[in-house]
Write a protein that holds these residues in place. Structure first.
Motif, PDB file in Angstrom:
ATOM      1  N   ILE A  34       0.833  -1.206   0.000  1.00 17.98           N
ATOM      2  CA  ILE A  34       0.000   0.000   0.000  1.00 17.98           C
ATOM      3  C   ILE A  34       0.865   1.252   0.000  1.00 17.98           C
ATOM      4  O   ILE A  34       0.574   2.239  -0.684  1.00 17.98           O
ATOM      5  CB  ILE A  34      -0.970  -0.014   1.212  1.00 17.98           C
ATOM      6  N   ALA A  35       1.960   1.184   0.733  1.00 20.39           N
ATOM      7  CA  ALA A  35       2.877   2.329   0.770  1.00 20.39           C
ATOM      8  C   ALA A  35       3.498   2.557  -0.602  1.00 20.39           C
ATOM      9  O   ALA A  35       3.575   3.689  -1.080  1.00 20.39           O
ATOM     10  CB  ALA A  35       3.962   2.082   1.812  1.00 20.39           C
ATOM     11  N   GLU A  36       3.899   1.476  -1.248  1.00 19.05           N
ATOM     12  CA  GLU A  36       4.551   1.636  -2.554  1.00 19.05           C
ATOM     13  C   GLU A  36       3.599   2.158  -3.618  1.00 19.05           C
ATOM     14  O   GLU A  36       4.009   2.774  -4.596  1.00 19.05           O
ATOM     15  CB  GLU A  36       5.192   0.303  -2.980  1.00 19.05           C
ATOM     16  N   MET A  37       2.313   1.883  -3.406  1.00 17.96           N
ATOM     17  CA  MET A  37       1.318   2.454  -4.340  1.00 17.96           C
ATOM     18  C   MET A  37       0.946   3.879  -3.934  1.00 17.96           C
ATOM     19  O   MET A  37       0.070   4.491  -4.537  1.00 17.96           O
ATOM     20  CB  MET A  37       0.074   1.572  -4.374  1.00 17.96           C
ATOM     21  N   PRO A  48       2.500   3.889   6.174  1.00 20.94           N
ATOM     22  CA  PRO A  48       2.434   2.709   7.026  1.00 20.94           C
ATOM     23  C   PRO A  48       2.465   3.038   8.516  1.00 20.94           C
ATOM     24  O   PRO A  48       3.095   3.998   8.961  1.00 20.94           O
ATOM     25  CB  PRO A  48       3.679   1.917   6.634  1.00 20.94           C
ATOM     26  N   ALA A  49       1.778   2.199   9.300  1.00 19.86           N
ATOM     27  CA  ALA A  49       1.869   2.260  10.754  1.00 19.86           C
ATOM     28  C   ALA A  49       2.744   1.125  11.252  1.00 19.86           C
ATOM     29  O   ALA A  49       3.101   1.073  12.420  1.00 19.86           O
ATOM     30  CB  ALA A  49       0.473   2.161  11.369  1.00 19.86           C
ATOM     31  N   ASN A  50       3.026   0.210  10.357  1.00 21.68           N
ATOM     32  CA  ASN A  50       3.906  -0.907  10.686  1.00 21.68           C
ATOM     33  C   ASN A  50       5.350  -0.412  10.604  1.00 21.68           C
ATOM     34  O   ASN A  50       5.830  -0.030   9.534  1.00 21.68           O
ATOM     35  CB  ASN A  50       3.669  -2.048   9.692  1.00 21.68           C
ATOM     36  N   ALA A  51       6.024  -0.417  11.737  1.00 21.62           N
ATOM     37  CA  ALA A  51       7.364   0.168  11.813  1.00 21.62           C
ATOM     38  C   ALA A  51       8.391  -0.614  11.011  1.00 21.62           C
ATOM     39  O   ALA A  51       9.477  -0.127  10.708  1.00 21.62           O
ATOM     40  CB  ALA A  51       7.811   0.268  13.272  1.00 21.62           C
ATOM     41  N   VAL A  84       9.793  -0.882   5.075  1.00 25.39           N
ATOM     42  CA  VAL A  84      10.899  -0.077   4.553  1.00 25.39           C
ATOM     43  C   VAL A  84      10.583   0.280   3.113  1.00 25.39           C
ATOM     44  O   VAL A  84      10.264  -0.603   2.307  1.00 25.39           O
ATOM     45  CB  VAL A  84      12.223  -0.861   4.619  1.00 25.39           C
ATOM     46  N   VAL A  85      10.644   1.567   2.807  1.00 23.92           N
ATOM     47  CA  VAL A  85      10.410   1.962   1.416  1.00 23.92           C
ATOM     48  C   VAL A  85      11.545   2.834   0.918  1.00 23.92           C
ATOM     49  O   VAL A  85      12.330   3.374   1.704  1.00 23.92           O
ATOM     50  CB  VAL A  85       9.075   2.735   1.263  1.00 23.92           C
ATOM     51  N   SER A  86      11.618   2.956  -0.377  1.00 24.27           N
ATOM     52  CA  SER A  86      12.666   3.772  -0.986  1.00 24.27           C
ATOM     53  C   SER A  86      12.453   5.239  -0.647  1.00 24.27           C
ATOM     54  O   SER A  86      11.356   5.652  -0.281  1.00 24.27           O
ATOM     55  CB  SER A  86      12.635   3.585  -2.506  1.00 24.27           C
ATOM     56  N   ASP A  87      13.517   6.032  -0.810  1.00 21.62           N
ATOM     57  CA  ASP A  87      13.414   7.463  -0.514  1.00 21.62           C
ATOM     58  C   ASP A  87      12.369   8.130  -1.402  1.00 21.62           C
ATOM     59  O   ASP A  87      11.634   9.014  -0.977  1.00 21.62           O
ATOM     60  CB  ASP A  87      14.773   8.142  -0.724  1.00 21.62           C
ATOM     61  N   GLU A  88      12.354   7.687  -2.636  1.00 29.19           N
ATOM     62  CA  GLU A  88      11.418   8.307  -3.592  1.00 29.19           C
ATOM     63  C   GLU A  88       9.981   8.099  -3.153  1.00 29.19           C
ATOM     64  O   GLU A  88       9.159   9.004  -3.205  1.00 29.19           O
ATOM     65  CB  GLU A  88      11.671   7.703  -4.986  1.00 29.19           C
ATOM     66  N   ILE A  89       9.689   6.867  -2.682  1.00 22.39           N
ATOM     67  CA  ILE A  89       8.345   6.582  -2.191  1.00 22.39           C
ATOM     68  C   ILE A  89       8.094   7.346  -0.900  1.00 22.39           C
ATOM     69  O   ILE A  89       7.051   7.974  -0.720  1.00 22.39           O
ATOM     70  CB  ILE A  89       8.175   5.060  -1.923  1.00 22.39           C
ATOM     71  N   ALA A  90       9.058   7.325  -0.030  1.00 19.86           N
ATOM     72  CA  ALA A  90       8.923   7.986   1.268  1.00 19.86           C
ATOM     73  C   ALA A  90       8.583   9.459   1.089  1.00 19.86           C
ATOM     74  O   ALA A  90       7.835  10.040   1.879  1.00 19.86           O
ATOM     75  CB  ALA A  90      10.211   7.846   2.068  1.00 19.86           C
TER      76      ALA A  90
END
Lengths: 339, 273, 339, 259
Positions: free
Chosen positions: C281-284, C289-292, C295-301
């Motif tokens: 869901i984060a990558e889309m 995320p609430a799940n610690a 881990v996502v890429s900087d671009e996604i973040a």
């Protein structure tokens, strides 16, 4: 009683709380053609609807062919009715209209076809079997409606003002047609009319009604020549009616003496029976109208207004002219006092 | 007429019982809730409701828009109906059909069109700027104007239909007769057409007014939360706050206003004659 | 007629039977990006659970009201909403305490998401920042106060007070305008004075996206979860970083009391909170995320409200404070702003 | 008389105001671009095709169809006998019954939906679909009664008496004689009821639940979420559907006299 085919005993009819027919007794013989005659509102149509079963009885009983029908629903009575409006089914063609009742009886197909064709030919409509009612003339619709009832071979056929919606020529044609059908089938017919000439021409017997009560019942000759009440007399053309008091008669404007002795009650004259041009009484012409073979007059007299007529060949009196006239014994109808 | 009234009652009763039990009863309970405060019969709910400025504004706005739409549709309606009635048979049928047509189309579709038309980049603004009437686009969406236009388009057909059928029943040649007797067009209208078609006007006026009062989609889409009307306020009160007392009060107001409009217009038309 | 009747009955029966046959979980969610959520969450879950997900959408407060209205007989089994609306439901006793042992991923959540409203009534599944989205080609926004400035006059929208973003906006505006106090009264009055310059007060973030694409609005406060609707659009939208900072909140998931579908609901919660799903869901760019452990890429973040540091920097409003003061805000808002 | 040009102008302007927006909607749905616009950005049928791919539209369309067809049939099953009773009998409390049956026209739909939700769905456990069905039936009922009554009043009642005298039962007379002759009225009532029900919004506003939504309500919420031309395309398709229905009805029934 035993000879009655249709018998109404102490029949009382009402719409809600309004009693239209208080207490009617009427016996009709098998094969008779009877007219219920009277002005509108006299209860003739209501009586007919009661015979058909479309109107429930408030009191009394109706029997047909010896069977009490008082509680029998309309669809089980074996009574036919030709409606004033014909009440043909617009969605069905002539053939289907006539076949309607036969199909309900679940008769075999071939019999239905045979009876419908016969029915249509009886009224001379065989060539129009596929037409819808809307595509037919008034006279054709009338005959179709008649055929639709006839094929059911009803014990009694009721007709509601059968000639009223037709023009003068068709009326004569239809009148003959009805008489022929009645002769050929021997069916008992009761028809309702407000037109005395129709009743006189068609009926074996006439039932004259007023306010739900039978005023007089008899043959055409009885009613036309020997009306027994003021109402009947007036209805059949005795338009000049005066009360007898001793040796004179009394009208709304006053009394005049008469030259003959009369029984207590009323005396009545048709307009044609009034003798014009000579006599003991004086009159002024108040109105005159030319009506083909006759001239019709309204006179102002000591009695009040009277109606008279004279053959068109005789010299005319002008409006306002004074003249003498007589109310002769010959042509006077004596209506005895009641009770 | 048939005599067996019990049979008649048996035929009519299912429909009446159905409507009464599943329709009127629940609505009745809802309305009655607004008359109760803590289980006691009371008008307090109404006083509280009337005391809030928002409710006052929304009430007056609803009334105002209802009148305005009814009034303007009567003006347009008379002009259009008069022209339609004077068309020959074939054209009259066609035009009349086109007037009736929008009533058969989803009001959502009908209202949606106005978003395209009235938007900043819509054709009305294009036209205004194209004609040089304004340099910058005019804000039309979420204004009373937008709601007014939407309602007018929605309900004008009802007025035209009512007036056309009233005018069709006008005795033939009354207008030429009045003209021959020396009446000008205004007099023809006020002295002849208006009195003779007032029943149609009353019917049309009632339909348009009550329709405007109880429309939901148009104020919701074209007015939004800035141009609340009673119906959208009701929806909001229920949906946001489960405030059924306000809902019952608004419902009662709407019903009373609909009936009131009908009675008032009837009274007016009776007084005129 | 008879045929139709039979047909109706049959249809009713079959539709009822068909509904009863399947395992079904009814969830209540926000209305934005449903197409994407269907792909990322609903469809894969339906495959795993072999059940049907019935989805109700709407804004938080509307759905909360619905749950309350249906409390006697819950229609919705599991819902996601803002933390303060969840708290309101919890205080009314309409929620079921969660047995976190049935949600293994629970332990992986950020601390503040594990029991955000107390008593294990809800768990957080996503954080969001709220700031101002604006058209960078037309205007520059660097303070919350700019919302009421001449720059965006007539082309600004604010969230309605009843929605989730409303109080957050008031909070930040108060900060920018220097008004103290949780009653926000001065801020509301200030908005009231400028109300003619505000296009509308939107009820759902999804609706705002539409208004901005329609060019009716060029600046408005909005939650980060809706950012994906703007970032790829035809106009240059920008996420403001106002000098007062950003605000934000947490969305939580909960279970209605006595819903009778707990097993499936827990299964769904676990699926949604799992590292795998939260990452997807984060990558889309749908939700942060609430799940610690995600881990996502900087671009996604960049597009998300990601990471403990950012989350801690948000000027959040306390859920309890929102519920306690909401009626007062709404009252003043109705009085000063929306009339 | 006023000049024909003035009369034409008035009619033209009125029709433009009433019907013009639909052409705009149709055109906006034809846009090749991703956003609602008029004039459209290029031409394409993609949004018209997309309408059929949106699952929620398919579901809500099916629900709306179901309600419109069966709600109207139910209304006719209740309404035709009632209309018959009203036009043929002097029923005790006839006026009261007429008022009750006509009431749903007067009560604002939003209230009806809310009342049914509060007092049928929640406490009595009715499903939303059933509540919708009942509400739509009650809503269509007044139209059914009105239209069928007017057909019945144009049909002389002596025809039924004639049928009875030819051997029909009262019920038989109704089916063999009355029904065939009020067919077009019943059909007109069906169409009017169908359209009314299908386009109904306020009643359904509160009567929506997870997975249960009528098409207009679904369109409303879809509109808030997306700003692509698919809602315009759907609106245009619905308008077209109505046009076809009305055109056919007008051609065969002379529909507009019943409206």
């Amino acid at each position: 009683m035993s000879s009655a085919f249709v018998s109404l005993q102490n029949v009382s009819l009402a719409y809600g709380k309004t009693v239209v027919v208080p207490d009617l007794r009427l016996d009709i013989r098998k094969g008779e053609l009877v007219a219920l005659l009277g002005p509108s509102g006299c209860g003739k149509t209501t009586t007919m609807r009661a015979i058909a079963g479309l109107m429930s009885l408030h009191a009394g009983s109706i029997s047909i062919d010896g069977v009490d029908m008082s509680r029998t629903p309309a669809n089980k009575r074996g009574v036919g009715l030709v409606f004033q409006s014909y009440a043909l089914f617009p969605h069905l063609n002539a053939f289907e209209n006539v076949a309607f009742g036969l199909r309900l009886k679940k008769l075999p197909r071939t019999e239905i076809i045979g009876r419908v064709e016969h029915g249509l030919s009886t009224v001379g409509l065989s060539h129009l079997a596929q037409r819808k009612p809307a595509e037919m003339s008034g006279g054709q619709q009338q005959r179709l409606s008649l055929a639709r009832s006839l094929v059911m071979e009803p014990k009694v056929l009721l007709l509601d003002e059968p000639l009223s919606n037709l023009d003068a020529r068709l009326r004569l044609e239809m009148r003959t047609e009805l008489q022929r059908v009645q002769r050929d089938t021997g069916i008992t017919m009761i028809f309702v009319t407000h037109d005395q000439s129709e009743a006189l021409a068609l009926a074996d017997r006439i039932v004259l009604m007023k306010d739900g009560v039978i005023e007089q019942l008899g043959t055409a000759d009885d009613l036309y020549n020997r009306p027994e009440t003021e109402f009947a007399a007036d209805f059949f053309g005795f338009e000049n009616i005066f009360e007898v008091s001793g040796s004179s008669i009394r009208g709304p404007q006053g009394s005049v003496s008469i030259s003959f002795t009369a029984k207590a009650g009323h005396l009545a004259w048709r307009p044609g029976a009034v003798k014009i041009g000579s006599g003991p009484h004086k009159a002024t012409v108040r109105g005159v109208a030319f009506a083909g073979e006759h001239r019709e007059y309204v006179f102002d007299t000591g009695l009040g207004q009277i109606k008279a007529s004279a053959p068109a060949g005789e010299p005319a009196y002008e409006l306002g002219a004074s003249l003498s006239f007589d109310l002769p014994e010959d042509g006077a109808l004596s209506i005895p006092a009641k009770n | 007429m048939f005599q067996n009234n019990r049979e008649g009652l048996a035929l009519a009763l299912p429909a009446a019982v159905f409507t009464a039990a599943l329709f009127l009863l629940p609505v009745g309970i809802l309305l009655s809730e607004a008359f109760q405060v803590d289980g006691q019969w009371s008008l307090q709910g109404y006083f509280d409701f009337a005391a809030k400025p928002l409710n006052q504004v929304v009430f007056l706005r609803t009334l105002k828009l209802g009148f305005l739409v009814a009034f303007v549709s009567a003006i347009i309606g008379y002009a259009a109906a008069f022209c339609i009635v004077n068309l020959d048979g074939k054209h009259r049928g066609r035009v009349f059909g086109l007037v009736v047509l929008p009533l058969m189309i989803s009001p959502v579709a009908r209202t949606y069109a106005w978003i395209v038309i009235l938007g900043r980049t819509g054709i009305v603004n294009d036209a205004i700027q194209g004609l040089g009437l304004s340099d910058t686009p005019i804000r039309l969406l979420f204004t009373e104007t937008a709601v007014f236009l939407g309602l007018l388009q929605l309900f004008l057909p009802l007025m035209i239909i009512s007036l056309v059928s009233a005018m069709e029943n006008l005795p033939k040649d009354v207008v030429p007769a009045a003209r021959v007797l020396g009446a000008n067009w205004l007099q023809v209208f006020t002295r002849v057409i208006l009195p003779l078609t007032k029943d149609g006007l009353v019917l049309g006026g009632t339909l348009v007014f009550t329709g405007s009062l109880t429309a939901y989609i148009t104020p919701a889409i074209l007015g939004g939360s800035k141009v609340l009307m009673l119906e959208t306020l009701l929806y909001q009160r229920v949906n946001v706050a489960n405030d059924f007392v306000s809902a019952g009060i608004i419902a009662t107001i709407l019903i009373v206003m609909s009936f009131g409009a009908n009675l008032l217009l009837k009274r007016i038309s009776a007084a005129r004659s | 007629m008879k045929v139709l009747l039979a047909l109706t009955t049959a249809l009713f029966l079959t539709s009822g039977v068909a509904q009863a046959a399947d395992k079904k979980l009814t969830i209540s969610v926000y209305s934005f990006a449903q197409d994407a959520f269907k792909k990322a969450l609903y469809d894969p879950f339906e495959k795993i659970c072999n059940c049907e997900l019935v989805v109700e959408t709407g804004n938080s407060v509307e759905r909360m009201a619905k749950i309350e209205a249906n409390a006697a007989n819950p229609v919705v089994d599991m819902a996601v909403m803002s933390s303060h609306d969840a708290l309101a439901l919890a205080r009314k006793g309409l929620l079921q305490p969660l047995d976190t042992s049935k949600i293994p991923s629970h332990a992986d959540l950020y601390k503040s998401a594990q029991d955000p409203i107390g008593n294990n009534m809800a768990v957080g599944y996503g954080f969001y920042a709220t700031s101002i989205v604006y058209r960078s080609d037309l205007v520059e926004i660097d303070s919350w106060a700019d919302l009421l400035s001449e720059k965006v006059k007539g082309r600004v929208a604010l969230p309605n007070i009843t929605g989730t973003q409303g109080p957050l906006t008031l909070h930040m505006l108060s900060k920018a305008l220097g008004h103290e106090g949780i009653d926000f009264s001065k801020t509301i009055d200030a908005i009231g004075e400028k109300k003619e310059d505000i296009v509308t007060f939107y009820g759902r973030s999804s609706q705002l996206a539409q208004l901005m694409l329609q060019e009716e609005v060029i600046a408005a406060p909005v939650g980060r979860f809706a950012w994906s609707r703007f970032s790829g659009a035809k106009f240059p939208f920008k996420w403001a970083e106002p000098k007062e900072g950003q605000t934000g909140g947490m969305n939580v998931m909960l279970m209605t009391k006595g819903n009778g579908n707990e097993e499936l609901a827990y299964q769904f919660m676990e699926y949604w909170l799992s590292n795998e799903t939260q990452t997807r869901i984060a990558e889309m760019k749908l939700d942060s995320p609430a799940n610690a452990k995600v881990v996502v890429s900087d671009e996604i973040a960049e597009s998300l409200t990601y990471g403990a540091e950012l989350i801690n920097s948000l000027n959040m409003l306390d859920s309890g404070a929102i519920i306690d003061n909401r009626d007062g805000w709404v009252e003043r808002w109705n009085e000063k702003v929306v009339n | 008389m006023t000049g024909t040009w003035a009369s034409r102008l008035i009619i033209g302007l009125t029709l433009t105001f009433l019907i013009g927006p639909f052409f705009i909607i149709i055109a906006a749905g034809l846009s090749a671009g991703d956003f609602l616009a008029f004039p459209p950005d290029g031409l394409s049928l993609k949004w018209y095709l997309k309408v059929f791919e949106v699952e929620s539209f398919r579901e809500s369309f099916a629900l709306s169809m179901f309600l419109a067809v069966f709600g109207t049939i139910a209304a006719l099953i209740l309404g035709v006998p009632a209309a018959y009773a009203i036009s043929r009998y002097q029923i005790p409390y006839g006026e009261t019954i007429k008022t009750i049956v006509a009431a749903p026209i007067i009560v604002p739909g939003i209230i009806v939906g809310l009342a049914l939700l509060r007092y049928l769905v929640v406490p009595l456990n009715f499903t939303i679909t059933l509540a919708l069905f009942l509400a739509h039936t009650a809503l269509v009922l007044p139209y059914a009664v009105r239209v069928v009554s007017s057909s019945l009043n144009n049909l002389r009642s002596d025809m039924e008496e004639a049928a009875v005298l030819l051997g029909c039962s009262r019920l038989g007379a109704f089916f063999r004689v009355v029904l065939p002759n009020i067919q077009s009225g019943v059909l007109a009532a069906f169409i009017l009821g169908f359209v009314t029900s299908f386009n109904q919004v306020p009643v359904s506003l509160f009567l929506s639940g997870p997975g249960v939504r009528t098409l207009p309500i679904d369109m409303l919420s879809y509109m808030e979420i997306t700003y692509d031309p698919s809602v315009a395309a759907l609106s245009a398709l619905l308008a077209l559907m109505s046009v076809v229905i009305v055109f056919v009805a007008e051609k065969f029934l002379g529909f507009s006299r019943y409206v």
